[in-house]
Motif scaffolding. Structure first.
Motif, PDB file in Angstrom:
ATOM      1  N   CYS A   1       0.830  -1.216   0.000  1.00 13.93           N
ATOM      2  CA  CYS A   1       0.000   0.000   0.000  1.00 13.93           C
ATOM      3  C   CYS A   1       0.855   1.253   0.000  1.00 13.93           C
ATOM      4  O   CYS A   1       1.999   1.254   0.452  1.00 13.93           O
ATOM      5  CB  CYS A   1      -0.911   0.030   1.230  1.00 13.93           C
ATOM      6  SG  CYS A   1      -2.073  -1.330   1.339  1.00 13.93           S
ATOM      7  N   GLY A   2       0.242   2.328  -0.460  1.00 14.50           N
ATOM      8  CA  GLY A   2       0.851   3.637  -0.394  1.00 14.50           C
ATOM      9  C   GLY A   2      -0.215   4.686  -0.133  1.00 14.50           C
ATOM     10  O   GLY A   2      -1.364   4.368   0.155  1.00 14.50           O
ATOM     11  N   ILE A   3       0.175   5.943  -0.241  1.00 13.17           N
ATOM     12  CA  ILE A   3      -0.744   7.054  -0.007  1.00 13.17           C
ATOM     13  C   ILE A   3      -1.470   7.385  -1.310  1.00 13.17           C
ATOM     14  O   ILE A   3      -0.842   7.531  -2.369  1.00 13.17           O
ATOM     15  CB  ILE A   3       0.015   8.298   0.493  1.00 13.17           C
ATOM     16  CG1 ILE A   3       0.738   7.985   1.806  1.00 13.17           C
ATOM     17  CG2 ILE A   3      -0.939   9.474   0.652  1.00 13.17           C
ATOM     18  CD1 ILE A   3      -0.163   7.654   2.973  1.00 13.17           C
ATOM     19  N   GLY A   4      -2.797   7.494  -1.242  1.00 14.19           N
ATOM     20  CA  GLY A   4      -3.574   7.897  -2.404  1.00 14.19           C
ATOM     21  C   GLY A   4      -3.766   9.394  -2.455  1.00 14.19           C
ATOM     22  O   GLY A   4      -3.335  10.061  -3.394  1.00 14.19           O
ATOM     23  N   ASP A   5      -4.383   9.944  -1.430  1.00 11.64           N
ATOM     24  CA  ASP A   5      -4.618  11.388  -1.354  1.00 11.64           C
ATOM     25  C   ASP A   5      -3.343  12.065  -0.874  1.00 11.64           C
ATOM     26  O   ASP A   5      -2.942  11.891   0.282  1.00 11.64           O
ATOM     27  CB  ASP A   5      -5.773  11.649  -0.376  1.00 11.64           C
ATOM     28  CG  ASP A   5      -6.030  13.129  -0.145  1.00 11.64           C
ATOM     29  OD1 ASP A   5      -5.403  13.962  -0.834  1.00 11.64           O
ATOM     30  OD2 ASP A   5      -6.860  13.447   0.732  1.00 11.64           O
ATOM     31  N   PRO A   6      -2.675  12.854  -1.710  1.00 10.72           N
ATOM     32  CA  PRO A   6      -1.412  13.470  -1.286  1.00 10.72           C
ATOM     33  C   PRO A   6      -1.577  14.453  -0.137  1.00 10.72           C
ATOM     34  O   PRO A   6      -0.600  14.793   0.532  1.00 10.72           O
ATOM     35  CB  PRO A   6      -0.921  14.173  -2.560  1.00 10.72           C
ATOM     36  CG  PRO A   6      -2.143  14.378  -3.395  1.00 10.72           C
ATOM     37  CD  PRO A   6      -3.041  13.213  -3.096  1.00 10.72           C
ATOM     38  N   GLY A   7      -2.802  14.909   0.094  1.00  8.18           N
ATOM     39  CA  GLY A   7      -3.027  15.854   1.168  1.00  8.18           C
ATOM     40  C   GLY A   7      -3.267  15.201   2.515  1.00  8.18           C
ATOM     41  O   GLY A   7      -3.538  15.890   3.499  1.00  8.18           O
ATOM     42  N   THR A   8      -3.161  13.870   2.582  1.00  5.92           N
ATOM     43  CA  THR A   8      -3.398  13.186   3.838  1.00  5.92           C
ATOM     44  C   THR A   8      -2.315  13.533   4.854  1.00  5.92           C
ATOM     45  O   THR A   8      -1.271  14.107   4.495  1.00  5.92           O
ATOM     46  CB  THR A   8      -3.470  11.657   3.617  1.00  5.92           C
ATOM     47  OG1 THR A   8      -4.113  11.044   4.731  1.00  5.92           O
ATOM     48  CG2 THR A   8      -2.083  11.057   3.444  1.00  5.92           C
ATOM     49  N   ALA A   9      -2.519  13.185   6.103  1.00  4.05           N
ATOM     50  CA  ALA A   9      -1.661  13.639   7.200  1.00  4.05           C
ATOM     51  C   ALA A   9      -0.190  13.263   6.994  1.00  4.05           C
ATOM     52  O   ALA A   9       0.129  12.169   6.508  1.00  4.05           O
ATOM     53  CB  ALA A   9      -2.164  13.048   8.516  1.00  4.05           C
ATOM     54  N   THR A  10       0.695  14.153   7.397  1.00  3.00           N
ATOM     55  CA  THR A  10       2.135  13.954   7.256  1.00  3.00           C
ATOM     56  C   THR A  10       2.597  12.693   7.970  1.00  3.00           C
ATOM     57  O   THR A  10       3.508  11.998   7.498  1.00  3.00           O
ATOM     58  CB  THR A  10       2.897  15.177   7.798  1.00  3.00           C
ATOM     59  OG1 THR A  10       2.481  16.339   7.087  1.00  3.00           O
ATOM     60  CG2 THR A  10       4.397  15.003   7.648  1.00  3.00           C
ATOM     61  N   ARG A  11       2.011  12.382   9.115  1.00  2.79           N
ATOM     62  CA  ARG A  11       2.415  11.201   9.876  1.00  2.79           C
ATOM     63  C   ARG A  11       2.251   9.924   9.060  1.00  2.79           C
ATOM     64  O   ARG A  11       3.002   8.965   9.224  1.00  2.79           O
ATOM     65  CB  ARG A  11       1.632  11.114  11.180  1.00  2.79           C
ATOM     66  CG  ARG A  11       0.117  11.065  11.009  1.00  2.79           C
ATOM     67  CD  ARG A  11      -0.615  11.043  12.356  1.00  2.79           C
ATOM     68  NE  ARG A  11      -2.070  11.092  12.189  1.00  2.79           N
ATOM     69  CZ  ARG A  11      -2.788  12.208  12.181  1.00  2.79           C
ATOM     70  NH1 ARG A  11      -2.163  13.367  12.317  1.00  2.79           N
ATOM     71  NH2 ARG A  11      -4.096  12.179  12.038  1.00  2.79           N
ATOM     72  N   ARG A  12       1.251   9.901   8.175  1.00  2.00           N
ATOM     73  CA  ARG A  12       1.029   8.734   7.323  1.00  2.00           C
ATOM     74  C   ARG A  12       2.085   8.670   6.220  1.00  2.00           C
ATOM     75  O   ARG A  12       2.602   7.596   5.915  1.00  2.00           O
ATOM     76  CB  ARG A  12      -0.372   8.788   6.722  1.00  2.00           C
ATOM     77  CG  ARG A  12      -1.474   8.805   7.776  1.00  2.00           C
ATOM     78  CD  ARG A  12      -2.834   9.055   7.138  1.00  2.00           C
ATOM     79  NE  ARG A  12      -3.873   9.203   8.158  1.00  2.00           N
ATOM     80  CZ  ARG A  12      -5.106   9.624   7.904  1.00  2.00           C
ATOM     81  NH1 ARG A  12      -5.450   9.953   6.660  1.00  2.00           N
ATOM     82  NH2 ARG A  12      -5.989   9.741   8.880  1.00  2.00           N
TER      83      ARG A  12
END
Length: 537
Positions: free
Chosen positions: A76-87
């Motif tokens: 898995c990775g990040i989809g929404d680039p605006g999601t929290a920095t901690r993720r």
């Protein structure tokens, strides 16, 4: 850690009473002693239930820990680039000592341990026979073992909580990895002796869960610094005990892989799960017990695709958040004839009234990305809601979904892995083929969309550890175990970007197999040291 540690204990006790002791007779309690908290077996069970509720909190399996395990893996990775920095930091191997995910679930884990220890310490003061008391206390031992097992895999040396009174919290020190495993094993030995054969609900562990968890513990211990010569045999013996006693313990592989994850289906395969407590919109859990996120399923929302209109009959704002998404390479490298791929990955939504809108176009949707979504949460919940007419919260929260901690297919694969290590390849092949046979069955011969398939074919002849790791990756996809497999088998090469890697990450094997410990406790407790590579960050 003086203040945070004591607060954890007090908070856990308050939560126990607030959430699960509504039927107890009011009585003044002058001290936090077992005899002042519990007097009957039913009250003891209420205390255990409080521990389960803490396990399902947003700070633990409601989102923080479950999300971290998904995004840290190579799947898995990040989809929404605006999601929290901690993720992003967790995903990119850039966690610092104050990572917000760890900051949330580390203290909650210690509150769960405090709740479990309170029950364990009360077993000698409540009224009842050993046969009445010990099965309930065994649940607390199981819970205590499980949280410690999570933490020793993520952090290595931690403060092991055995329930003994602490005169000076400042003087407590972290335990060695071998000591922690010894405590976990001891707790699970008690649990497997006293837990019931078949629990009324799989959100409570029975014997199969205890034996299966013990098999997992020995499997992981066998590749750790605590390894001893008999670990693989113990892993095999405990797993095989479950296999040999399927009927007695009421466990079996479900015929249809899809059913395992459907909230409206009672699975015989799930050995231990959590029950999320829908609260935001259903008003089941009082807000003062933790606010709008207490006991709410957030993973469904986190993994669901943005812009999705398929489930608007359940809630006008039923779309997900596209925060955590599979790597595109997971989709591309997964044989399309494997039914588990269809169950695990969501590739089409309804968008702006257009049905079957393909994932290749999802980057046209704000905050979405052109990758499939994880289907074991969002789609499973949405389709179950449509079948049953069960209303959901916004983004399909409040689903009463059942996050799976352990299921029978994993026990079979543990037995297979241990069998290979012990040189019994024939049995290993047999166990893997049972898992594959269910996958080939798909939804059954009468299903036109997902008929039985020749993929994945039976293994013939020998099987390797690498092949079992691959089987685990697919069978248990997006269920929170992949990171543990990467760490215990030292498979950091899956992040190199070169085939057969699924991700490209700057992975440092000297640092990244362990996570940073909660910095507040590290700063306050001289006996707790930070893991290598995170000091002073």
């Amino acid at each position: 850690m003086k203040n945070s540690y004591i607060t954890s204990i007090l908070f856990a006790l308050i939560m126990v009473f607030s959430m699960s002791c509504e039927d107890l007779e009011e009585r003044p309690v002058g001290v936090l002693a077992p005899e002042g908290l519990f007097q009957t077996v039913s009250e003891l069970q209420s205390g255990v239930n409080g521990g389960y509720y803490l396990l399902a909190r947003e700070e633990f399996y409601g989102r923080k820990l479950s999300l971290a395990l998904l995004v840290r893996s190579d799947m898995c990775g990040i989809g929404d680039p605006g999601t929290a920095t901690r993720r992003h930091a967790c995903d990119l191997m850039q966690m610092e000592q104050d990572n917000g995910l760890v900051n949330a679930f580390w203290p909650m884990g210690y509150k769960i341990l405090a709740a479990a220890n309170t029950v364990i310490n009360a077993k000698d003061v409540v009224s009842g026979t050993e046969e009445e008391i010990n099965p309930v206390v065994a649940e607390a031992y199981f819970l205590r073992a499980y949280v410690h097992y999570v933490y020793v895999r993520l952090f290595g040396e931690i403060i092991y909580m055995n329930g003994e009174p602490l005169e000076d919290p400042y003087a407590v020190s972290q335990s060695s990895v071998p000591e922690i495993y010894a405590g976990i094993i001891s707790d699970l030995e008690f649990a497997k002796t006293w837990l019931v054969d078949v629990p009324a609900d799989r959100s409570h562990p029975g014997k199969a869960a205890a034996y299966g968890m013990l098999a997992s513990v020995y499997m992981t211990k066998a590749t750790s610094e605590a390894a001893e010569g008999g670990d693989w045999q113990s892993a095999f013996d405990n797993a095989k005990h479950v296999i040999d006693n399927e009927g007695q313990y009421g466990v079996a592989l479900d015929n249809d892989y899809y059913d395992i994850f459907a909230p409206d289906y009672t699975s015989s395969e799930v050995l231990f799960k959590l029950n999320m407590i829908a609260n935001d919109n259903h008003n089941i859990t009082p807000g003062e017990l933790g606010g709008s996120n207490a006991g709410t399923d957030q993973m469904t929302s986190i993994t669901g695709p943005r812009g999705d209109e398929r489930f608007e009959a359940l809630n006008a704002a039923a779309a997900g958040w596209s925060a955590i998404v599979p790597e595109l390479s997971v989709y591309e490298k997964w044989d399309g004839r494997d039914y588990r791929k269809a169950v695990s990955l969501d590739t089409a939504i309804t968008y702006q009234g257009i049905p079957d809108y393909p994932f290749t176009e999802w980057d046209n949707i704000s905050q979405n990305v052109a990758r499939p979504a994880i289907a074991k949460y969002f789609r499973a919940v949405g389709e179950a809601g449509l079948r049953t007419g069960t209303a959901q919260g916004a983004s399909l929260r409040d689903s009463n979904v059942k996050p799976i901690i352990l299921r029978y297919a994993e026990v079979l694969l543990i037995a297979a892995e241990a069998a290979v290590e012990l040189g019994n390849n024939d049995l290993a092949v047999q166990y893997v083929n049972r898992v594959r046979a269910r996958a080939r069955n798909a939804a059954g011969a009468g299903d036109a969309k997902y008929p039985p398939s020749p993929i994945p074919a039976d293994h013939a002849g020998g099987i390797t550890i690498a092949e079992i790791m691959e089987e685990r990756r697919l069978e248990l996809a997006f269920e929170g175990v992949r990171w543990y497999d990467i760490a215990r088998r030292q498979m950091g090469n899956v992040f190199t970007g070169a085939a057969p890697a699924l991700e490209d990450r700057d992975f440092d094997p000297a640092v990244d197999y362990l996570w940073p410990k909660y910095y507040v406790d590290v700063d306050l407790l001289p006996g707790l040291s930070q893991n290598t590579g995170y000091e002073g960050l």
